[in-house]
Design a protein around this motif. Sequence first.
Motif, PDB file in Angstrom:
ATOM      1  N   GLU A  51       0.829  -1.209   0.000  1.00 52.52           N
ATOM      2  CA  GLU A  51       0.000   0.000   0.000  1.00 52.52           C
ATOM      3  C   GLU A  51       0.863   1.258   0.000  1.00 52.52           C
ATOM      4  OE1 GLU A  51      -3.108  -0.420  -0.451  1.00 52.52           O
ATOM      5  OE2 GLU A  51      -3.268  -2.531   0.106  1.00 52.52           O
ATOM      6  N   LEU A  52       0.402   2.248  -0.727  1.00 53.16           N
ATOM      7  CA  LEU A  52       1.095   3.535  -0.784  1.00 53.16           C
ATOM      8  C   LEU A  52       1.214   4.155   0.599  1.00 53.16           C
ATOM      9  CD1 LEU A  52       2.391   5.455  -2.836  1.00 53.16           C
ATOM     10  CD2 LEU A  52       0.150   6.500  -3.161  1.00 53.16           C
ATOM     11  N   PHE A  53       0.189   4.010   1.422  1.00 55.29           N
ATOM     12  CA  PHE A  53       0.216   4.613   2.763  1.00 55.29           C
ATOM     13  C   PHE A  53       1.164   3.887   3.709  1.00 55.29           C
ATOM     14  CE2 PHE A  53      -3.550   1.821   2.839  1.00 55.29           C
ATOM     15  CZ  PHE A  53      -3.260   1.003   3.934  1.00 55.29           C
ATOM     16  N   HIS A  54       1.717   2.751   3.303  1.00 52.62           N
ATOM     17  CA  HIS A  54       2.726   2.071   4.125  1.00 52.62           C
ATOM     18  C   HIS A  54       4.075   2.795   4.072  1.00 52.62           C
ATOM     19  CE1 HIS A  54       0.473  -2.038   3.880  1.00 52.62           C
ATOM     20  NE2 HIS A  54      -0.033  -1.240   4.800  1.00 52.62           N
ATOM     21  N   LEU A  55       4.238   3.678   3.106  1.00 47.86           N
ATOM     22  CA  LEU A  55       5.493   4.421   2.955  1.00 47.86           C
ATOM     23  C   LEU A  55       5.425   5.721   3.738  1.00 47.86           C
ATOM     24  CD1 LEU A  55       5.917   4.056  -0.912  1.00 47.86           C
ATOM     25  CD2 LEU A  55       6.869   2.583   0.880  1.00 47.86           C
ATOM     26  N   GLU A  57       6.203   9.705   4.324  1.00 47.78           N
ATOM     27  CA  GLU A  57       5.943  10.787   3.367  1.00 47.78           C
ATOM     28  C   GLU A  57       7.103  11.037   2.420  1.00 47.78           C
ATOM     29  OE1 GLU A  57       4.404  15.424   3.244  1.00 47.78           O
ATOM     30  OE2 GLU A  57       4.892  14.509   5.179  1.00 47.78           O
ATOM     31  N   VAL A  58       8.316  11.023   2.919  1.00 47.71           N
ATOM     32  CA  VAL A  58       9.482  11.294   2.079  1.00 47.71           C
ATOM     33  C   VAL A  58       9.622  10.210   1.006  1.00 47.71           C
ATOM     34  CG1 VAL A  58      12.008  11.474   2.053  1.00 47.71           C
ATOM     35  CG2 VAL A  58      10.685  12.636   3.838  1.00 47.71           C
ATOM     36  N   LEU A  59       9.563   8.960   1.419  1.00 43.84           N
ATOM     37  CA  LEU A  59       9.688   7.850   0.470  1.00 43.84           C
ATOM     38  C   LEU A  59       8.525   7.845  -0.526  1.00 43.84           C
ATOM     39  CD1 LEU A  59      11.173   5.351  -0.485  1.00 43.84           C
ATOM     40  CD2 LEU A  59      10.055   4.060   1.328  1.00 43.84           C
ATOM     41  N   ARG A  60       7.325   8.090  -0.045  1.00 40.56           N
ATOM     42  CA  ARG A  60       6.142   8.152  -0.909  1.00 40.56           C
ATOM     43  C   ARG A  60       6.318   9.235  -1.978  1.00 40.56           C
ATOM     44  NH1 ARG A  60       2.586   8.360   2.912  1.00 40.56           N
ATOM     45  NH2 ARG A  60       2.437  10.608   2.999  1.00 40.56           N
ATOM     46  N   ASN A  61       6.829  10.393  -1.590  1.00 43.51           N
ATOM     47  CA  ASN A  61       7.059  11.473  -2.555  1.00 43.51           C
ATOM     48  C   ASN A  61       8.132  11.095  -3.572  1.00 43.51           C
ATOM     49  OD1 ASN A  61       5.086  13.086  -1.424  1.00 43.51           O
ATOM     50  ND2 ASN A  61       6.514  14.210  -0.135  1.00 43.51           N
ATOM     51  N   GLN A  62       9.168  10.386  -3.125  1.00 46.25           N
ATOM     52  CA  GLN A  62      10.210   9.936  -4.056  1.00 46.25           C
ATOM     53  C   GLN A  62       9.639   8.938  -5.060  1.00 46.25           C
ATOM     54  OE1 GLN A  62      13.073   8.391  -1.245  1.00 46.25           O
ATOM     55  NE2 GLN A  62      14.233  10.306  -1.196  1.00 46.25           N
ATOM     56  N   VAL A  63       8.847   7.994  -4.574  1.00 48.46           N
ATOM     57  CA  VAL A  63       8.231   7.007  -5.464  1.00 48.46           C
ATOM     58  C   VAL A  63       7.340   7.708  -6.488  1.00 48.46           C
ATOM     59  CG1 VAL A  63       6.524   5.131  -5.557  1.00 48.46           C
ATOM     60  CG2 VAL A  63       8.381   5.063  -3.863  1.00 48.46           C
ATOM     61  N   MET A  64       6.512   8.635  -6.032  1.00 46.32           N
ATOM     62  CA  MET A  64       5.606   9.317  -6.953  1.00 46.32           C
ATOM     63  C   MET A  64       6.363  10.180  -7.957  1.00 46.32           C
ATOM     64  SD  MET A  64       2.835   7.921  -6.332  1.00 46.32           S
ATOM     65  CE  MET A  64       2.015   8.800  -7.643  1.00 46.32           C
ATOM     66  N   ALA A  65       7.493  10.762  -7.555  1.00 48.01           N
ATOM     67  CA  ALA A  65       8.315  11.526  -8.495  1.00 48.01           C
ATOM     68  C   ALA A  65       8.855  10.607  -9.591  1.00 48.01           C
ATOM     69  CB  ALA A  65       9.450  12.225  -7.754  1.00 48.01           C
ATOM     70  N   HIS A  96       2.698  -1.549  -7.549  1.00 53.28           N
ATOM     71  CA  HIS A  96       3.225  -1.331  -8.892  1.00 53.28           C
ATOM     72  C   HIS A  96       2.199  -0.563  -9.718  1.00 53.28           C
ATOM     73  CE1 HIS A  96       0.783  -4.966  -9.408  1.00 53.28           C
ATOM     74  NE2 HIS A  96       0.748  -4.709 -10.713  1.00 53.28           N
ATOM     75  N   TRP A  97       2.703   0.304 -10.543  1.00 52.45           N
ATOM     76  CA  TRP A  97       1.858   1.103 -11.431  1.00 52.45           C
ATOM     77  C   TRP A  97       1.965   0.556 -12.839  1.00 52.45           C
ATOM     78  CZ3 TRP A  97       4.076   2.925  -7.183  1.00 52.45           C
ATOM     79  CH2 TRP A  97       3.343   3.821  -6.388  1.00 52.45           C
ATOM     80  N   HIS A  98       0.842   0.570 -13.520  1.00 48.59           N
ATOM     81  CA  HIS A  98       0.801   0.349 -14.959  1.00 48.59           C
ATOM     82  C   HIS A  98       0.770   1.758 -15.552  1.00 48.59           C
ATOM     83  CE1 HIS A  98      -0.638  -3.963 -14.775  1.00 48.59           C
ATOM     84  NE2 HIS A  98      -0.819  -3.545 -13.524  1.00 48.59           N
ATOM     85  N   ILE A  99       1.764   2.095 -16.334  1.00 53.42           N
ATOM     86  CA  ILE A  99       1.818   3.395 -17.010  1.00 53.42           C
ATOM     87  C   ILE A  99       1.609   3.097 -18.497  1.00 53.42           C
ATOM     88  CG2 ILE A  99       3.125   5.519 -17.377  1.00 53.42           C
ATOM     89  CD1 ILE A  99       2.565   4.898 -14.404  1.00 53.42           C
ATOM     90  N   VAL A 100       0.446   3.511 -19.007  1.00 53.18           N
ATOM     91  CA  VAL A 100       0.011   3.057 -20.325  1.00 53.18           C
ATOM     92  C   VAL A 100      -0.232   4.249 -21.249  1.00 53.18           C
ATOM     93  CG1 VAL A 100      -1.623   1.594 -21.571  1.00 53.18           C
ATOM     94  CG2 VAL A 100      -1.185   1.160 -19.131  1.00 53.18           C
ATOM     95  N   PRO A 101       0.647   4.443 -22.241  1.00 48.64           N
ATOM     96  CA  PRO A 101       0.368   5.458 -23.256  1.00 48.64           C
ATOM     97  C   PRO A 101      -0.860   5.046 -24.072  1.00 48.64           C
ATOM     98  CG  PRO A 101       2.694   4.835 -23.271  1.00 48.64           C
ATOM     99  CD  PRO A 101       1.958   3.825 -22.430  1.00 48.64           C
ATOM    100  N   ARG A 102      -1.808   5.966 -24.214  1.00 51.07           N
ATOM    101  CA  ARG A 102      -3.043   5.658 -24.940  1.00 51.07           C
ATOM    102  C   ARG A 102      -3.219   6.633 -26.099  1.00 51.07           C
ATOM    103  NH1 ARG A 102      -7.012   2.674 -22.464  1.00 51.07           N
ATOM    104  NH2 ARG A 102      -7.755   2.587 -24.613  1.00 51.07           N
ATOM    105  N   PHE A 103      -3.749   6.100 -27.170  1.00 53.77           N
ATOM    106  CA  PHE A 103      -3.973   6.870 -28.387  1.00 53.77           C
ATOM    107  C   PHE A 103      -5.443   6.801 -28.762  1.00 53.77           C
ATOM    108  CE2 PHE A 103       0.356   5.497 -28.277  1.00 53.77           C
ATOM    109  CZ  PHE A 103       1.069   6.595 -28.727  1.00 53.77           C
ATOM    110  N   ALA A 104      -5.996   7.900 -29.213  1.00 55.93           N
ATOM    111  CA  ALA A 104      -7.393   7.927 -29.645  1.00 55.93           C
ATOM    112  C   ALA A 104      -7.625   6.945 -30.790  1.00 55.93           C
ATOM    113  CB  ALA A 104      -7.788   9.344 -30.061  1.00 55.93           C
ATOM    114  N   SER A 105      -6.575   6.579 -31.498  1.00 52.86           N
ATOM    115  CA  SER A 105      -6.705   5.643 -32.618  1.00 52.86           C
ATOM    116  C   SER A 105      -6.693   4.176 -32.183  1.00 52.86           C
ATOM    117  CB  SER A 105      -5.566   5.884 -33.613  1.00 52.86           C
ATOM    118  OG  SER A 105      -4.312   5.658 -32.982  1.00 52.86           O
TER     119      SER A 105
END
Length: 147
Positions: A51-55, A57-65, A96-105
């Motif tokens: 869970e994100l809240f297990h981190l 604040e400093v570590l959570r901000n680094q992960v999100m950056a 883990h995050w899925h970072i997915v580039p999406r296209f209107a096509s």
Amino acid sequence: MSSVPNCPICTKWQDDPDQRVIELTQTKVSLNRDQFFKGYCFVFAKDHVTELFHLDEVLRNQVMAEVNAVAQVLYNLFAPDKINYELLGNMAPHMHWHIVPRFASDPLWPRPHWSEPHQELLLTPQEYRERAAAIKAQLNKEFPWTC
């Protein structure tokens, strides 16, 4: 660094070497095996945490950056119409995050990338390495503080 032997995210870095993009300060970045959505990456915590809240604040901000840096690089490299972010962990309880580039096509637009089955697009090992290298080079160029 803590890991769980049966966790598919904890073992992903070792299991899928051709899909490795980069190891950042708090996370690792890998390509998704299915590249139907060009540039689709996972950004996952190095330590086994659920869970994100297990981190703190400093570590959570680094992960999100780091998540943000990967998303921006994918946007700059592939010029999608939108970047989708997904953090669930129901099937693989490791943050883990899925970072997915999406296209209107794309044929699934505007629905979520998992809303309907699609034909997987698998690359050759060399193509995975080339795509990963391009993302890594751009991360090193745009965000040298993360590397």
